[in-house]
Enzyme design. Sequence first.
Site, short mmCIF file in Angstrom:
data_model
loop_
_atom_site.label_atom_id
_atom_site.label_comp_id
_atom_site.label_asym_id
_atom_site.label_seq_id
_atom_site.Cartn_x
_atom_site.Cartn_y
_atom_site.Cartn_z
N HIS A 308 0.88 -1.20 0.03
CA HIS A 308 0.05 -0.07 -0.06
C HIS A 308 0.96 1.26 0.02
O HIS A 308 1.98 1.23 0.79
CB HIS A 308 -1.00 -0.04 1.14
CG HIS A 308 -2.05 1.00 1.11
ND1 HIS A 308 -1.99 2.31 1.49
CD2 HIS A 308 -3.31 0.61 0.66
CE1 HIS A 308 -3.21 2.87 0.91
NE2 HIS A 308 -4.00 1.70 0.72
N ASP A 366 -7.98 -5.47 0.07
CA ASP A 366 -8.30 -6.00 -1.09
C ASP A 366 -8.08 -7.65 -0.96
O ASP A 366 -8.67 -8.49 -1.70
CB ASP A 366 -8.01 -5.31 -2.37
CG ASP A 366 -8.75 -4.11 -2.47
OD1 ASP A 366 -9.69 -4.02 -2.22
OD2 ASP A 366 -8.01 -3.36 -3.14
N1 CMC Z 1 4.37 -7.36 -5.02
C1 CMC Z 1 5.83 -7.21 -5.29
N2 CMC Z 1 6.47 -6.23 -5.03
C2 CMC Z 1 5.92 -5.23 -4.63
C3 CMC Z 1 4.39 -5.15 -4.48
C4 CMC Z 1 4.01 -6.25 -4.63
N3 CMC Z 1 2.29 -6.20 -4.44
N4 CMC Z 1 4.08 -3.94 -3.95
C5 CMC Z 1 5.22 -3.15 -4.16
N5 CMC Z 1 6.44 -3.97 -4.29
C6 CMC Z 1 7.69 -3.48 -4.46
C7 CMC Z 1 8.12 -2.88 -5.83
O1 CMC Z 1 8.32 -3.49 -6.79
C8 CMC Z 1 9.11 -1.84 -5.24
O2 CMC Z 1 10.25 -2.43 -5.23
P1 CMC Z 1 11.76 -1.43 -5.41
O3 CMC Z 1 11.67 -0.74 -4.61
O4 CMC Z 1 12.72 -2.80 -5.39
O5 CMC Z 1 11.79 -1.06 -6.82
C9 CMC Z 1 8.72 -1.42 -3.66
O6 CMC Z 1 7.82 -2.57 -3.32
C10 CMC Z 1 7.95 -0.36 -3.77
O7 CMC Z 1 6.84 -0.27 -4.53
P2 CMC Z 1 5.99 1.26 -5.15
O8 CMC Z 1 5.12 0.47 -6.37
O9 CMC Z 1 7.06 2.01 -5.42
O10 CMC Z 1 5.13 1.35 -4.15
P3 CMC Z 1 3.78 2.54 -4.27
O11 CMC Z 1 3.48 2.69 -2.98
O12 CMC Z 1 3.88 3.16 -5.55
O13 CMC Z 1 2.73 1.12 -4.53
C11 CMC Z 1 0.95 -0.25 -4.66
C12 CMC Z 1 1.60 0.97 -3.98
C13 CMC Z 1 -0.42 -0.44 -3.67
C14 CMC Z 1 0.35 0.27 -5.92
C15 CMC Z 1 1.39 -1.38 -4.87
O14 CMC Z 1 2.21 -2.12 -3.61
C16 CMC Z 1 1.04 -2.55 -5.67
O15 CMC Z 1 0.97 -2.48 -7.00
N6 CMC Z 1 0.18 -3.49 -5.07
C17 CMC Z 1 -0.49 -4.61 -5.56
C18 CMC Z 1 -1.93 -4.02 -6.06
C19 CMC Z 1 -2.76 -4.05 -4.80
O16 CMC Z 1 -2.90 -4.74 -4.18
N7 CMC Z 1 -3.33 -2.70 -4.73
C20 CMC Z 1 -4.32 -2.54 -3.71
C21 CMC Z 1 -4.23 -1.35 -2.84
S1 CMC Z 1 -5.40 -1.11 -1.42
C22 CMC Z 1 -6.84 -0.79 -2.19
C23 CMC Z 1 -6.94 0.71 -2.62
O17 CMC Z 1 -6.32 1.73 -1.63
O18 CMC Z 1 -7.09 0.87 -3.82
#
Ligand code: CMC
Length: 431
Positions: A308, A366
Amino acid sequence: MADSTKSATLSIDGQTYDLPMFSPTAGPDVIDIRKLYAEAGVFTYDPGFTSTASCDSTITFIDGGKGELLHRGYPIDQLAGKSHYLEVCYLLLYGALPTAAELEEFESTITRHTMIHEQMHNFFRGFRRDAHPMAIMVGAVGAMAAFYHDSTDISDPRQREIASHRLIAKVPTIAAMAYKYSIGQPFVYPRNDLDYAANFLHMCFAVPAEEYVVDPIIARAMDRILTLHADHEQNASTSTVRLASSSGANPFACIAAGIACLWGPAHGGANQACLEMLKEIGSPDRIPEYIARAKDKDDPFRLMGFGHRVYKNFDPRATVMKQSADEVLDLLGVENNPILATAKELEQAALADPYFAEKKLFPNVDFYSGIILEAMGFPTSMFTPIFALSRTVGWVSQWKEMIADPQNKIGRPRQLYLGDTARDYVDIENR
Ligand code: CMC
C-alpha cells in the site's frame, strides 16, 4: 486553514526564500509552496504526489506507520465493530455521529432515493451483454447528469445535498443492474423494507421466480465491506473526483471520473486481480513460483492484494476484513475451498519472506474482501463495482467539502518539460 506556525527556508543559488508552514491536527507539518513560483520562478516536482498535500480536509486521517485510519476522528475498527454503513455515511458527509432522530431521517431519505429513473433501463440495454460492470457503471453514473437536472447546480448547497443523497442511494442499484444485465437476468427493483446492504444483496441475487431471503450474517459482512471501503482520504480516485470537480463540473460526471480511476488494478481493481491471481496459482504448491516472480526485478508480476502506498505497517481495514472472512467462510462452510487454502498459505509465505518484510508489503484490504465476495457468490467482475459503491460516500463527502471551501480553485499541475524546444515546422516533402 489554520494560521502558519513556523516557516522553512529554501536556498536557491544563494537566494533564500521563507516558506510558511502549517501544523495539522494530526500527521506531518506541511510547507506552503503556493507562492514559490511567483517569488522564486521554480516549480516543485512530485509525480505520484508522494510528498504533496493536495488540499486540506477534515474528513479522514491515515497514519500509515501506525496502521491507523480515522473517519472524523473515529478509528475504523470501532466503526466497523459498533456502527454500520449508513451511520458512517452520515458521519463522513456531515462531520458528526447522528442522533437517533437524525439517523432515522437520513436512512429514510437514502432508502427513498434508491430507485433510478425508469428511462435509465433503456440506457443499460445499449451495452453489450459481456460488458464489464465497471464500464456500465462509468457510463450509467455519468448519465445520471442527464436524468437529475434538479441537482446539478453545484452553487446551491441544497442541490449539492440532494445529489449526494441520490448518488449514495442509486449507485448500488446501478451496480446491481450492471450485474443482472451481464448475466441476462431481469433487473430487481430496490426494496424499502431492507437495510442498505441487504437491499443490495437482494437486487443482485433475487429473481422474480422465487423468494430470496437475505442471510443476516451475510448482510452484516456486506455492510462491513462497505464500511471498510467508505473513504480513504486523498487516494487516486478521490483526487480524480476533486480534480474533475475543481472545474465546476456536475457531480454525477465527477463521480463517474472517480469510478473510472478506481477501476485500475493498482487501486480498486486489485480485489478482482487478487482473486484471479489466486485462481491462477491454483494450489499451495505453486506459491513459491509466484513469490519468486513477485521478487524478480525483470518480471512485472506483483502479488495482488499486497502493499500500500500509505500503510507501511499493516492495513487496519485488512485486520477487520480478515475476521469477517473467517466468519463468512465458517457460515458458508467453504473452509476447504482451494482458493482459500492458497490465499491462507500465500499470506503466511509472504509474511515470512524477508523481501516483503523489508519493503513493508502486507496484505491489504483487497486481499480479504475478494475472498469474502467470492464466498458470497459474486463473480470477480463485481468486486470493483462493490468497492465503487462503498466509496461513493467518500467521493461525495470530499466533493462537498471541496465545493464549500472558499479557497477552491481549478486544479492545474505544472510539469518538468523534457521535450524539444521551439523548432520550425518542416514541410512534408522535406522530412
Ligand atoms: N508485489 C511485489 N513487489 C511489490 C508489490 C507487490 N504487490 N508492491 C510493491 N512492491 C515493491 C516494488 O517492486 C518496489 O520495489 P523496489 O523498491 O525494489 O523497486 C517497492 O515494493 C515499492 O513499490 P512502489 O510501487 O514504489 O510502491 P507504491 O507505494 O507506489 O505502490 C501499490 C503501492 C499498492 C500500488 C503497490 O504495492 C501494488 O502494486 N500492490 C498490488 C496492487 C494492490 O494490491 N493494490 C491495492 C491497494 S489497497 C486498495 C486501494 O486503496 O485501492
